[in-house]
Design a protein around this motif. Structure first.
Motif: not given
Length: 326
Positions: A107-113
């Motif tokens: 989820e964190v990667e999705n948000m950063i992307n």
């Protein structure tokens, strides 16, 4: 964007943390709570009246479509952080999202992307990082005021009222001690000792599967960290750094405005008082405002890398204690 004049903030999620955040906004110059949104218009209107917000919305979409919004603070339950953040970023609105940034690394990667794709500022609201006493401790440790760290002991515990539907207890909302308060001791280790070579963790659980207590040990080449979070007892909630020639102790409650005691091995002792006159959220607000005004898309302090390292450690501990939010 109102870069030179007052920055207009919106808040999504109007619980206890949002109350504190809105209260401290009064301490920040050229910045105001402009609009708030809740799932019920009545709650939003009550909050808006209390904190002098101009607009109150009964759903998040209306707030996002308000052209006067310069930034949004997300204070919804952990399980909604990703969804709410993506809504804002897709509307090119800078986001300060309450910790933990999300439930897991994916989820964190999705948000950063999404932040990068939309060229829009995103930061995890780990307010402790911006508090003057914590910055001072980081400085003292960096300067090896008492030499190298040998041991860190950090805990956070309180006796929670076990309301089955409450955010702290409800597993479907990301409840439990680890994500809610264990993140602070883990953060204290990450920001002072770095990523551990090895970790051990044990937990006790409530009947609903949320973790009640989590005890962790982080192993480093020349140091060790004993960390604890609990929702079933009040603990000292201190961070104690035992170094080669003395001890640096962040007094209770170490994650919020407090004092720092320095005690050398020869018995000399002094306490640093930072004369706080706020709850403490104003410091991260001021940092975020500066990022907006200078058109930055990422914080140099609470960076994407730091948020990723933090969620990686949380994911690792979850795996070790058998905790899953799926």
């Amino acid at each position: 964007m109102h870069k030179e004049q007052t920055l207009h903030w919106g808040i999504i999620g109007l619980g206890k943390i949002a109350e504190k955040f809105a209260t401290d906004m009064q301490k920040v110059s050229d910045s105001k709570i402009y609009a708030v949104a809740s799932r019920t218009l009545e709650k939003a209107e009550t909050f808006a009246k209390k904190h002098q917000a101009t607009m109150a919305y009964g759903n998040y979409e209306e707030l996002l479509s308000d052209p006067k919004i310069d930034a949004i603070y997300i204070a919804t339950p952990h399980s909604l952080h990703k969804e709410n953040t993506l809504m804002c970023l897709q509307n090119n609105i800078p986001v300060l999202c309450e910790k933990p940034l999300a439930l897991n690394r994916f989820e964190v990667e999705n948000m950063i992307n999404a932040a990068k794709e939309n060229n829009t500022l995103l930061m995890e609201a780990l307010w402790t990082y911006f508090l003057p006493h914590y910055q001072k401790v980081l400085e003292l440790l960096e300067q090896k005021h008492f030499g190298n760290i040998l041991k860190l002991e950090a805990d956070f515990g309180f006796k929670a009222s076990l309301n089955p539907s409450g955010r702290v207890y409800n597993k479907t909302l990301g409840g439990g001690s680890l994500l809610d308060i264990g993140i602070y001791p883990i953060f204290s280790a990450l920001t002072t000792l770095g990523i551990p070579k090895k970790t051990e963790a044990k937990a006790t659980f409530f009947d609903n599967g949320a973790d009640a207590t989590c005890n962790m040990i982080f192993y480093y080449d020349k140091a060790i960290a004993h960390l604890k979070s609990t929702l079933v007892e009040k603990t000292n909630t201190e961070a104690i750094f035992t170094c080669q020639t003395g001890v640096i102790k962040i007094n209770s409650r170490f994650h919020e405005p407090t004092t720092v005691t320095l005690k050398s091995n020869n018995g000399e002792e002094k306490t640093l008082d930072f004369n706080y006159n706020s709850i403490g959220y104003n410091f991260e607000i001021e940092h975020f405002n500066q990022l907006i005004r200078t058109n930055k898309k990422e914080s140099p302090i609470m960076s994407f890398q730091k948020s990723t390292e933090l969620i990686d450690l949380l994911d690792l501990i979850k795996a070790q204690i058998g905790l899953s939010y799926q």
